[in-house]
Enzyme design. Sequence first.
Site, short mmCIF file in Angstrom:
data_model
loop_
_atom_site.label_atom_id
_atom_site.label_comp_id
_atom_site.label_asym_id
_atom_site.label_seq_id
_atom_site.Cartn_x
_atom_site.Cartn_y
_atom_site.Cartn_z
N GLY A 159 0.81 -1.21 0.00
CA GLY A 159 0.00 0.00 0.00
C GLY A 159 0.85 1.26 0.00
O GLY A 159 0.31 2.37 0.06
N GLY A 162 3.73 -3.55 -4.80
CA GLY A 162 3.46 -3.49 -6.24
C GLY A 162 3.83 -2.10 -6.72
O GLY A 162 4.91 -1.86 -7.27
N TYR A 208 -10.59 5.46 -10.68
CA TYR A 208 -10.37 5.87 -9.27
C TYR A 208 -10.27 7.39 -9.12
O TYR A 208 -9.81 7.85 -8.08
CB TYR A 208 -9.05 5.30 -8.75
CG TYR A 208 -8.85 3.82 -8.98
CD1 TYR A 208 -9.66 2.88 -8.35
CD2 TYR A 208 -7.82 3.37 -9.80
CE1 TYR A 208 -9.45 1.53 -8.56
CE2 TYR A 208 -7.61 2.01 -9.99
CZ TYR A 208 -8.44 1.10 -9.38
OH TYR A 208 -8.23 -0.23 -9.58
N CYS A 210 -14.97 5.84 -27.43
CA CYS A 210 -16.31 6.45 -27.41
C CYS A 210 -16.91 6.37 -26.02
O CYS A 210 -17.89 5.65 -25.76
CB CYS A 210 -17.19 5.81 -28.47
SG CYS A 210 -16.67 6.36 -30.09
N1 LLP Z 1 -0.89 -7.56 -1.67
C1 LLP Z 1 -2.19 -7.78 -1.93
C2 LLP Z 1 -2.86 -8.93 -1.32
C3 LLP Z 1 -2.88 -6.92 -2.79
O1 LLP Z 1 -4.18 -7.13 -3.04
C4 LLP Z 1 -2.20 -5.82 -3.37
C5 LLP Z 1 -2.91 -4.90 -4.27
C6 LLP Z 1 -0.83 -5.64 -3.09
C7 LLP Z 1 -0.23 -6.52 -2.22
C8 LLP Z 1 -0.02 -4.53 -3.69
O2 LLP Z 1 -0.41 -3.25 -3.29
P1 LLP Z 1 0.39 -1.96 -3.79
O3 LLP Z 1 1.80 -2.03 -3.30
O4 LLP Z 1 0.41 -1.99 -5.27
O5 LLP Z 1 -0.35 -0.80 -3.25
N2 LLP Z 1 -5.59 -0.94 -9.19
C9 LLP Z 1 -5.42 -0.08 -8.05
C10 LLP Z 1 -4.66 -0.75 -6.94
C11 LLP Z 1 -5.29 -2.06 -6.53
C12 LLP Z 1 -4.43 -2.82 -5.58
C13 LLP Z 1 -4.90 -4.22 -5.48
N3 LLP Z 1 -4.15 -4.98 -4.54
C14 LLP Z 1 -4.74 1.21 -8.49
O6 LLP Z 1 -4.43 1.34 -9.68
O7 LLP Z 1 -4.54 2.12 -7.69
#
Ligand code: LLP
Length: 413
Positions: A229, A272, A313, A340
């Site tokens: 996060g 991520g 978002y 579109c």
């Molecule tokens: N671990 C789990 C179990 C997750 O569901 C996620 C992301 C992560 C780790 C990685 O989180 P990060 O470091 O990327 O914040 N599509 C959205 C974000 C959705 C995240 C889904 N889960 C966006 O573009 O902001």
Amino acid sequence: MINLREGKYFVQHRSVESLVEQYGSPLYVYDGNKIEEQIAKMRAAFSGVSVKLKYACKALTNVSIMRLMLKNNMDVDVVSIEEVQIALQVGFKPGQIQYTPSGVAFSEIEEALALGIRLNIDSLNLLEWFGEKYGNAHKIALRINPSILAGGNYKISTGHADSKFGIPVEYLDQILEMVKKYDLQIVGIHQHNGSDFKDGEVIVKAMRISLELAEKHFPNLEFIDMGSGFKVAYHEDDHITNIDLIAQDVVKEFKAFQGRYGRDIELWFEPGKFLVSECGTLLMTCNVVKHNPTRNFVHVDSGLNHLIRPMMYDAYQEIVNTSNADTAEMEIYDVVGYICETDTFGKDRKMPVVQPGDILAIKNAGAYCFTMSSNYNSRRKPAEILVYNEQVHLVRERETMEDIMRNQILVEL
Ligand code: LLP
């Protein structure tokens, strides 16, 4: 990651014009060295404890990016059996792959376990089914929901009471009952409470819940997994994650816990965005500049089919005109796509005057951009390239018309 030098934009040594000339437009470009820089930053920040990083590959699932992660001794966090298969093909060992499914069919869990993949269990039903079938045959971790609201947007907040994710901590009694009934081997406690955290305190507050559970009820843990996060700067003035500051508090808390727990265990994260967001850029070409009585529109050769974060978002993504960077003549535009639908990438953006043919770049397009793309309006997905140590690699071909038609069946009616 693009850099402005003497009025021109570059990815490492290559100008964006030369990349578009060679690989076409629109084009996703990733800077592999920036990813390594982010990995190093995170490892250094948490070096006070035994930290393990599991790349959340849903953010950017390209196999060459995943290979770069492997080369950097990263493990991987996956959320589907397809991601499991990809991780194995990339070369991750089953023991390096942590599977965090959300409400998938039990058959998918069976398939993953048969491959030797490790599992975070996120519902009481699943815990029961797992217990009935496997008992203590596999080590597992529990994904708990701590009832904490965190994250940059409600849609990406996953640890609050109304979220579908995790087993609510309130159900501890039922969890413990099943652990006893099936003699389950609980080796980890997992949480992932949302993406785009602004405050480090949230992680500490959430972690305390896992640590308390560990101390009171789970004496055989091998790790605490705090998901991810960590926010990156989408906007120049964004308040971003200061990873060193957060880590200081987390490490202090975790060390004190280890003292009470009586031994050292691992602390896991599943980053991520923090690793791959900033490395990525979407290069697009302006098709048309349209001046309406109230607004100026820059239409580009891309849209919500290639990058949906702003529409999904209300996310802010910085956009620059790379072709006219050294002019003082500015104009305010809405940068919009060719789909579109109202697919606005950015509203009221002040930038050097745009002309058809100019190359615009969306920054921070590494995480959840290509991976959330689609073929809407029957458009082809862009190519992806990786620039690493000043070498340019094509890591995904631009889709062709055959790709669009593949699997469709024209029946004679
Ligand atoms: N671990 C789990 C179990 C997750 O569901 C996620 C992301 C992560 C780790 C990685 O989180 P990060 O470091 O990327 O914040 N599509 C959205 C974000 C959705 C995240 C889904 N889960 C966006 O573009 O902001």
